[in-house]
Design a protein around this motif. Structure first.
Motif, PDB file in Angstrom:
ATOM      1  N   ARG A  24      31.895  34.449  66.989  1.00 51.60           N
ATOM      2  CA  ARG A  24      31.134  35.680  67.294  1.00 51.60           C
ATOM      3  C   ARG A  24      30.411  36.176  66.048  1.00 51.60           C
ATOM      4  NH1 ARG A  24      35.102  39.829  68.679  1.00 51.60           N
ATOM      5  NH2 ARG A  24      33.300  41.159  69.040  1.00 51.60           N
ATOM      6  N   LEU A  25      31.088  36.129  64.919  1.00 47.44           N
ATOM      7  CA  LEU A  25      30.472  36.599  63.674  1.00 47.44           C
ATOM      8  C   LEU A  25      29.304  35.697  63.260  1.00 47.44           C
ATOM      9  CD1 LEU A  25      30.666  38.690  61.410  1.00 47.44           C
ATOM     10  CD2 LEU A  25      32.322  37.205  60.274  1.00 47.44           C
ATOM     11  N   GLU A  28      26.371  36.496  65.443  1.00 47.27           N
ATOM     12  CA  GLU A  28      25.707  37.738  65.038  1.00 47.27           C
ATOM     13  C   GLU A  28      24.809  37.499  63.821  1.00 47.27           C
ATOM     14  OE1 GLU A  28      25.670  40.673  66.491  1.00 47.27           O
ATOM     15  OE2 GLU A  28      24.503  41.663  64.909  1.00 47.27           O
ATOM     16  N   ARG A  32      20.468  37.491  63.673  1.00 40.45           N
ATOM     17  CA  ARG A  32      19.698  38.373  62.799  1.00 40.45           C
ATOM     18  C   ARG A  32      18.934  37.604  61.729  1.00 40.45           C
ATOM     19  NH1 ARG A  32      24.273  43.006  62.078  1.00 40.45           N
ATOM     20  NH2 ARG A  32      23.037  43.548  60.246  1.00 40.45           N
ATOM     21  N   LEU A 130      33.988  34.918  53.492  1.00 45.19           N
ATOM     22  CA  LEU A 130      35.182  35.354  54.197  1.00 45.19           C
ATOM     23  C   LEU A 130      36.045  34.138  54.505  1.00 45.19           C
ATOM     24  CD1 LEU A 130      36.838  37.571  55.645  1.00 45.19           C
ATOM     25  CD2 LEU A 130      35.482  37.108  57.702  1.00 45.19           C
ATOM     26  N   VAL A 131      37.274  34.175  54.032  1.00 49.59           N
ATOM     27  CA  VAL A 131      38.247  33.122  54.334  1.00 49.59           C
ATOM     28  C   VAL A 131      39.137  33.611  55.470  1.00 49.59           C
ATOM     29  CG1 VAL A 131      40.189  31.772  53.457  1.00 49.59           C
ATOM     30  CG2 VAL A 131      38.219  32.266  51.968  1.00 49.59           C
TER      31      VAL A 131
ATOM     32  N   ILE B   7      40.390  43.201  56.719  1.00 49.55           N
ATOM     33  CA  ILE B   7      40.321  42.859  58.137  1.00 49.55           C
ATOM     34  C   ILE B   7      41.742  42.524  58.604  1.00 49.55           C
ATOM     35  CG2 ILE B   7      39.294  41.334  59.859  1.00 49.55           C
ATOM     36  CD1 ILE B   7      37.039  40.809  57.751  1.00 49.55           C
ATOM     37  N   ARG B  10      46.518  41.052  62.622  1.00 52.37           N
ATOM     38  CA  ARG B  10      47.900  40.899  63.097  1.00 52.37           C
ATOM     39  C   ARG B  10      48.427  42.161  63.761  1.00 52.37           C
ATOM     40  NH1 ARG B  10      50.795  37.386  58.294  1.00 52.37           N
ATOM     41  NH2 ARG B  10      49.088  35.923  58.013  1.00 52.37           N
ATOM     42  N   VAL B  40      41.010  43.772  64.232  1.00 53.67           N
ATOM     43  CA  VAL B  40      40.448  42.783  65.157  1.00 53.67           C
ATOM     44  C   VAL B  40      41.601  42.025  65.818  1.00 53.67           C
ATOM     45  CG1 VAL B  40      40.275  40.932  63.431  1.00 53.67           C
ATOM     46  CG2 VAL B  40      38.639  41.007  65.323  1.00 53.67           C
ATOM     47  N   GLN B  41      41.326  41.443  66.977  1.00 55.28           N
ATOM     48  CA  GLN B  41      42.314  40.657  67.735  1.00 55.28           C
ATOM     49  C   GLN B  41      43.561  41.520  67.993  1.00 55.28           C
ATOM     50  OE1 GLN B  41      40.427  36.927  65.309  1.00 55.28           O
ATOM     51  NE2 GLN B  41      42.639  36.991  65.398  1.00 55.28           N
ATOM     52  N   ASP B  70      37.512  46.355  66.508  1.00 55.92           N
ATOM     53  CA  ASP B  70      36.565  45.480  67.198  1.00 55.92           C
ATOM     54  C   ASP B  70      36.496  45.822  68.686  1.00 55.92           C
ATOM     55  OD1 ASP B  70      34.949  43.188  67.825  1.00 55.92           O
ATOM     56  OD2 ASP B  70      36.784  42.137  68.412  1.00 55.92           O
ATOM     57  N   ASP B  71      35.289  46.091  69.171  1.00 51.73           N
ATOM     58  CA  ASP B  71      35.133  46.525  70.565  1.00 51.73           C
ATOM     59  C   ASP B  71      35.570  45.453  71.566  1.00 51.73           C
ATOM     60  OD1 ASP B  71      33.008  44.804  70.039  1.00 51.73           O
ATOM     61  OD2 ASP B  71      31.432  46.248  70.529  1.00 51.73           O
ATOM     62  N   PHE B  72      35.298  44.199  71.256  1.00 45.25           N
ATOM     63  CA  PHE B  72      35.669  43.085  72.133  1.00 45.25           C
ATOM     64  C   PHE B  72      37.197  42.984  72.229  1.00 45.25           C
ATOM     65  CE2 PHE B  72      36.492  38.514  72.773  1.00 45.25           C
ATOM     66  CZ  PHE B  72      35.623  38.200  73.797  1.00 45.25           C
ATOM     67  N   MET B  93      30.664  43.157  66.144  1.00 42.37           N
ATOM     68  CA  MET B  93      30.439  42.204  65.066  1.00 42.37           C
ATOM     69  C   MET B  93      29.253  42.602  64.200  1.00 42.37           C
ATOM     70  SD  MET B  93      32.648  39.713  64.869  1.00 42.37           S
ATOM     71  CE  MET B  93      33.921  40.907  65.254  1.00 42.37           C
ATOM     72  N   ASP B  94      28.307  43.360  64.785  1.00 46.69           N
ATOM     73  CA  ASP B  94      27.160  43.789  63.982  1.00 46.69           C
ATOM     74  C   ASP B  94      27.616  44.662  62.821  1.00 46.69           C
ATOM     75  OD1 ASP B  94      27.956  45.707  65.825  1.00 46.69           O
ATOM     76  OD2 ASP B  94      25.950  46.561  66.044  1.00 46.69           O
ATOM     77  N   LEU B  96      30.688  44.687  61.496  1.00 46.87           N
ATOM     78  CA  LEU B  96      31.470  43.865  60.571  1.00 46.87           C
ATOM     79  C   LEU B  96      30.550  43.067  59.656  1.00 46.87           C
ATOM     80  CD1 LEU B  96      34.174  42.808  59.548  1.00 46.87           C
ATOM     81  CD2 LEU B  96      34.126  41.100  61.367  1.00 46.87           C
ATOM     82  N   LEU B  97      29.475  42.530  60.234  1.00 48.97           N
ATOM     83  CA  LEU B  97      28.528  41.758  59.421  1.00 48.97           C
ATOM     84  C   LEU B  97      27.861  42.654  58.376  1.00 48.97           C
ATOM     85  CD1 LEU B  97      27.128  39.023  58.969  1.00 48.97           C
ATOM     86  CD2 LEU B  97      25.360  39.791  60.581  1.00 48.97           C
ATOM     87  N   ASP B  98      27.471  43.857  58.791  1.00 47.42           N
ATOM     88  CA  ASP B  98      26.865  44.796  57.826  1.00 47.42           C
ATOM     89  C   ASP B  98      27.810  45.056  56.662  1.00 47.42           C
ATOM     90  OD1 ASP B  98      24.542  45.068  59.282  1.00 47.42           O
ATOM     91  OD2 ASP B  98      25.199  46.885  60.325  1.00 47.42           O
ATOM     92  N   TRP B 109      40.948  38.932  54.705  1.00 48.23           N
ATOM     93  CA  TRP B 109      41.421  38.768  56.095  1.00 48.23           C
ATOM     94  C   TRP B 109      42.935  38.634  56.087  1.00 48.23           C
ATOM     95  CZ3 TRP B 109      38.703  37.732  60.863  1.00 48.23           C
ATOM     96  CH2 TRP B 109      39.531  37.329  61.916  1.00 48.23           C
TER      97      TRP B 109
END
Lengths: 135, 110
Positions: A24-25, A28, A32, A130-131, B7, B10, B40-41, B70-72, B93-94, B96-98, B109
Protein backbone atom coordinates in the motif's frame (compact mmCIF):
# COMPACT_ATOMS: atom_id res chain seq x y z
CA UNK A 1 9.18 17.30 -6.73
CA UNK A 2 9.92 13.63 -7.03
CA UNK A 3 11.58 11.92 -4.06
CA UNK A 4 12.93 8.44 -3.44
CA UNK A 5 11.76 6.00 -0.79
CA UNK A 6 13.59 2.81 0.11
CA UNK A 7 11.95 -0.12 1.85
CA UNK A 8 13.51 -3.29 3.22
CA UNK A 9 11.03 -6.16 3.43
CA UNK A 10 11.58 -9.47 5.16
CA UNK A 11 8.21 -11.20 5.50
CA UNK A 12 7.15 -14.03 3.21
CA UNK A 13 3.84 -13.56 1.37
CA UNK A 14 0.49 -14.65 2.86
CA UNK A 15 1.81 -14.59 6.44
CA UNK A 16 1.70 -11.08 7.86
CA UNK A 17 -0.22 -7.88 7.29
CA UNK A 18 3.10 -6.07 6.94
CA UNK A 19 3.36 -7.23 3.33
CA UNK A 20 0.04 -5.59 2.51
CA UNK A 21 0.99 -2.41 4.35
CA UNK A 22 4.27 -2.23 2.45
CA UNK A 23 2.56 -2.68 -0.92
CA UNK A 24 0.00 0.00 0.00
CA UNK A 25 2.81 2.40 0.86
CA UNK A 26 4.66 1.64 -2.37
CA UNK A 27 1.42 2.19 -4.30
CA UNK A 28 0.92 5.56 -2.64
CA UNK A 29 4.47 6.68 -3.39
CA UNK A 30 4.38 5.61 -7.04
CA UNK A 31 0.93 7.12 -7.53
CA UNK A 32 2.43 10.47 -6.54
CA UNK A 33 5.35 10.05 -8.94
CA UNK A 34 7.95 9.23 -6.32
CA UNK A 35 10.64 6.61 -6.97
CA UNK A 36 10.72 3.50 -4.82
CA UNK A 37 13.53 1.06 -4.05
CA UNK A 38 12.74 -2.29 -2.48
CA UNK A 39 15.26 -4.66 -0.98
CA UNK A 40 13.55 -8.02 -0.43
CA UNK A 41 15.36 -10.06 2.16
CA UNK A 42 14.77 -13.51 3.65
CA UNK A 43 11.20 -14.74 3.02
CA UNK A 44 10.26 -11.58 1.15
CA UNK A 45 12.06 -12.89 -1.94
CA UNK A 46 9.00 -15.12 -2.42
CA UNK A 47 6.76 -12.08 -2.98
CA UNK A 48 7.73 -11.93 -6.65
CA UNK A 49 7.79 -15.65 -7.44
CA UNK A 50 6.19 -16.28 -10.81
CA UNK A 51 4.90 -19.74 -9.87
CA UNK A 52 2.25 -18.43 -7.46
CA UNK A 53 -1.24 -19.59 -8.38
CA UNK A 54 -4.64 -18.44 -7.17
CA UNK A 55 -6.89 -21.18 -5.84
CA UNK A 56 -10.48 -22.09 -5.15
CA UNK A 57 -11.68 -22.20 -1.53
CA UNK A 58 -13.02 -25.65 -0.65
CA UNK A 59 -14.07 -24.48 2.82
CA UNK A 60 -16.43 -21.89 1.38
CA UNK A 61 -17.16 -23.95 -1.70
CA UNK A 62 -16.14 -21.12 -4.01
CA UNK A 63 -14.58 -21.67 -7.41
CA UNK A 64 -11.32 -20.23 -8.63
CA UNK A 65 -13.21 -17.44 -10.41
CA UNK A 66 -15.51 -16.71 -7.48
CA UNK A 67 -12.64 -16.62 -5.02
CA UNK A 68 -10.62 -14.25 -7.25
CA UNK A 69 -7.65 -14.92 -4.99
CA UNK A 70 -5.01 -12.20 -5.20
CA UNK A 71 -1.33 -13.07 -5.44
CA UNK A 72 1.56 -10.86 -4.46
CA UNK A 73 3.19 -11.42 -7.84
CA UNK A 74 0.15 -9.80 -9.48
CA UNK A 75 0.11 -6.89 -7.03
CA UNK A 76 3.81 -6.24 -7.54
CA UNK A 77 3.49 -6.65 -11.28
CA UNK A 78 0.84 -3.94 -11.23
CA UNK A 79 3.16 -1.71 -9.19
CA UNK A 80 5.80 -2.00 -11.92
CA UNK A 81 3.12 -0.98 -14.44
CA UNK A 82 2.06 1.92 -12.24
CA UNK A 83 5.64 3.16 -12.01
CA UNK A 84 5.94 3.12 -15.77
CA UNK A 85 2.65 4.95 -16.21
CA UNK A 86 3.64 7.60 -13.68
CA UNK A 87 7.14 8.10 -15.06
CA UNK A 88 8.56 6.90 -11.76
CA UNK A 89 11.06 4.16 -11.04
CA UNK A 90 10.49 1.00 -9.04
CA UNK A 91 13.72 -0.85 -8.36
CA UNK A 92 13.24 -4.24 -6.73
CA UNK A 93 16.22 -6.29 -5.57
CA UNK A 94 15.85 -9.83 -4.25
CA UNK A 95 18.62 -10.99 -1.93
CA UNK A 96 20.51 -13.56 -3.97
CA UNK A 97 21.54 -15.83 -1.10
CA UNK A 98 17.98 -15.80 0.24
CA UNK A 99 16.74 -16.77 -3.23
CA UNK A 100 19.20 -19.63 -3.53
CA UNK A 101 18.32 -20.99 -0.10
CA UNK A 102 14.65 -21.05 -1.03
CA UNK A 103 14.96 -22.11 -4.65
CA UNK A 104 12.92 -19.01 -5.39
CA UNK A 105 14.62 -17.80 -8.54
CA UNK A 106 11.71 -17.81 -10.99
CA UNK A 107 10.42 -14.24 -10.77
CA UNK A 108 8.01 -12.04 -12.62
CA UNK A 109 9.71 -9.44 -14.85
CA UNK A 110 11.16 -6.51 -12.92
CA UNK A 111 13.16 -7.71 -9.90
CA UNK A 112 16.90 -8.23 -10.07
CA UNK A 113 19.35 -10.16 -7.95
CA UNK A 114 21.51 -8.36 -5.38
CA UNK A 115 22.71 -8.28 -1.81
CA UNK A 116 22.90 -6.16 1.34
CA UNK A 117 25.43 -3.72 -0.20
CA UNK A 118 22.71 -2.74 -2.67
CA UNK A 119 20.44 -1.93 0.25
CA UNK A 120 23.10 0.37 1.68
CA UNK A 121 23.43 2.09 -1.69
CA UNK A 122 19.65 2.42 -1.88
CA UNK A 123 19.50 3.99 1.58
CA UNK A 124 22.31 6.43 0.85
CA UNK A 125 20.63 7.67 -2.29
CA UNK A 126 17.10 7.95 -0.83
CA UNK A 127 15.15 10.67 0.93
CA UNK A 128 13.70 8.13 3.36
CA UNK A 129 14.34 4.53 4.35
CA UNK A 130 12.02 2.21 6.22
CA UNK A 131 12.99 -1.26 7.40
CA UNK A 132 10.02 -3.54 8.06
CA UNK A 133 11.47 -6.40 10.07
CA UNK A 134 10.02 -9.78 10.91
CA UNK A 135 8.69 -10.11 14.42
CA UNK B 1 16.76 18.60 14.93
CA UNK B 2 15.86 15.09 13.85
CA UNK B 3 12.20 14.12 13.78
CA UNK B 4 11.22 10.61 14.76
CA UNK B 5 8.43 8.58 13.23
CA UNK B 6 7.55 5.50 15.23
CA UNK B 7 5.34 2.94 13.51
CA UNK B 8 3.68 0.48 15.88
CA UNK B 9 2.32 -2.66 14.20
CA UNK B 10 2.04 -4.86 17.27
CA UNK B 11 -0.92 -5.49 19.50
CA UNK B 12 -0.07 -4.72 23.14
CA UNK B 13 -2.59 -7.36 24.22
CA UNK B 14 -0.38 -9.89 22.41
CA UNK B 15 3.14 -8.43 22.48
CA UNK B 16 4.45 -7.51 25.91
CA UNK B 17 7.23 -5.38 24.46
CA UNK B 18 4.61 -3.05 22.99
CA UNK B 19 3.99 -1.88 26.53
CA UNK B 20 7.50 -0.38 26.61
CA UNK B 21 7.40 1.14 23.15
CA UNK B 22 5.44 4.23 24.27
CA UNK B 23 8.20 4.87 26.82
CA UNK B 24 10.66 5.12 23.95
CA UNK B 25 8.29 7.40 22.03
CA UNK B 26 7.75 9.67 25.02
CA UNK B 27 11.46 9.70 25.89
CA UNK B 28 12.30 10.87 22.38
CA UNK B 29 9.83 13.71 22.67
CA UNK B 30 11.21 14.69 26.08
CA UNK B 31 14.59 15.16 24.43
CA UNK B 32 13.05 17.82 22.23
CA UNK B 33 12.53 15.90 19.01
CA UNK B 34 9.40 16.19 16.93
CA UNK B 35 7.82 12.78 17.51
CA UNK B 36 4.98 11.00 15.77
CA UNK B 37 3.41 7.65 16.55
CA UNK B 38 1.64 5.89 13.67
CA UNK B 39 -0.40 2.80 14.56
CA UNK B 40 -0.91 0.19 11.87
CA UNK B 41 -2.21 -3.39 11.56
CA UNK B 42 -2.88 -4.90 15.00
CA UNK B 43 -1.18 -1.85 16.47
CA UNK B 44 -4.50 -0.01 16.10
CA UNK B 45 -6.35 -2.34 18.47
CA UNK B 46 -5.61 -0.33 21.65
CA UNK B 47 -6.98 2.77 19.92
CA UNK B 48 -10.52 1.50 20.41
CA UNK B 49 -12.25 4.00 22.69
CA UNK B 50 -12.36 2.83 26.29
CA UNK B 51 -9.45 0.42 26.04
CA UNK B 52 -7.08 0.09 28.96
CA UNK B 53 -4.52 2.07 26.93
CA UNK B 54 -6.56 5.29 26.78
CA UNK B 55 -4.53 6.89 29.54
CA UNK B 56 -1.32 6.06 27.69
CA UNK B 57 -2.55 7.81 24.53
CA UNK B 58 -3.65 10.83 26.56
CA UNK B 59 -0.24 10.97 28.21
CA UNK B 60 1.56 10.84 24.86
CA UNK B 61 -0.70 13.45 23.31
CA UNK B 62 -0.24 15.80 26.25
CA UNK B 63 3.53 15.41 25.81
CA UNK B 64 3.16 16.83 22.30
CA UNK B 65 3.22 13.59 20.33
CA UNK B 66 0.90 13.30 17.37
CA UNK B 67 -0.78 9.91 17.18
CA UNK B 68 -2.25 8.49 13.97
CA UNK B 69 -3.94 5.19 13.25
CA UNK B 70 -4.07 3.68 9.77
CA UNK B 71 -7.60 4.02 8.39
CA UNK B 72 -7.46 0.69 6.54
CA UNK B 73 -6.37 -1.17 9.68
CA UNK B 74 -9.10 0.54 11.71
CA UNK B 75 -11.75 -0.39 9.16
CA UNK B 76 -10.57 -4.02 9.01
CA UNK B 77 -11.07 -4.22 12.76
CA UNK B 78 -14.43 -2.45 12.77
CA UNK B 79 -13.11 0.55 14.69
CA UNK B 80 -15.12 3.45 13.31
CA UNK B 81 -14.53 7.15 13.90
CA UNK B 82 -16.92 7.15 16.85
CA UNK B 83 -15.09 4.17 18.34
CA UNK B 84 -11.60 5.65 18.11
CA UNK B 85 -9.77 7.16 21.07
CA UNK B 86 -10.05 10.95 21.00
CA UNK B 87 -6.26 11.37 21.07
CA UNK B 88 -5.80 9.26 17.95
CA UNK B 89 -6.40 10.59 14.43
CA UNK B 90 -7.35 8.34 11.54
CA UNK B 91 -4.94 8.67 8.60
CA UNK B 92 -4.06 6.85 5.42
CA UNK B 93 -0.92 5.85 3.59
CA UNK B 94 -0.77 9.35 2.12
CA UNK B 95 -0.13 10.78 5.58
CA UNK B 96 2.40 8.08 6.42
CA UNK B 97 4.27 8.79 3.19
CA UNK B 98 4.29 12.53 3.93
CA UNK B 99 5.75 11.86 7.37
CA UNK B 100 8.40 9.50 5.99
CA UNK B 101 9.51 11.99 3.37
CA UNK B 102 9.80 14.93 5.73
CA UNK B 103 13.47 15.98 5.77
CA UNK B 104 15.61 14.80 8.69
CA UNK B 105 13.15 12.13 9.75
CA UNK B 106 14.14 8.76 11.17
CA UNK B 107 11.50 6.05 10.90
CA UNK B 108 11.37 3.10 13.26
CA UNK B 109 9.02 0.15 12.62
CA UNK B 110 8.05 -2.01 15.58
Amino acid sequence: MSKTLTLALMDAPYEKAASTTALRLIHEALSRGHNVNVFAYEGAVNLTMADQKPHANPVKGTSLEEEDHPTTKEWIGSLFELAENKGATLKWINCGLCVDERGAGNWIPGPVRGGPPHFVAFAKSSDATLVIPTK
Amino acid sequence: MTAYLYIESRDPFDSADSRYFPDLVKGTRERGHKTTLFLVQNGVLPARKGSQFSDRFRELAEAGITIYADDFSLAERAIGAADTDSHVQSAGMDRLLDLLLEPDTKAVWH
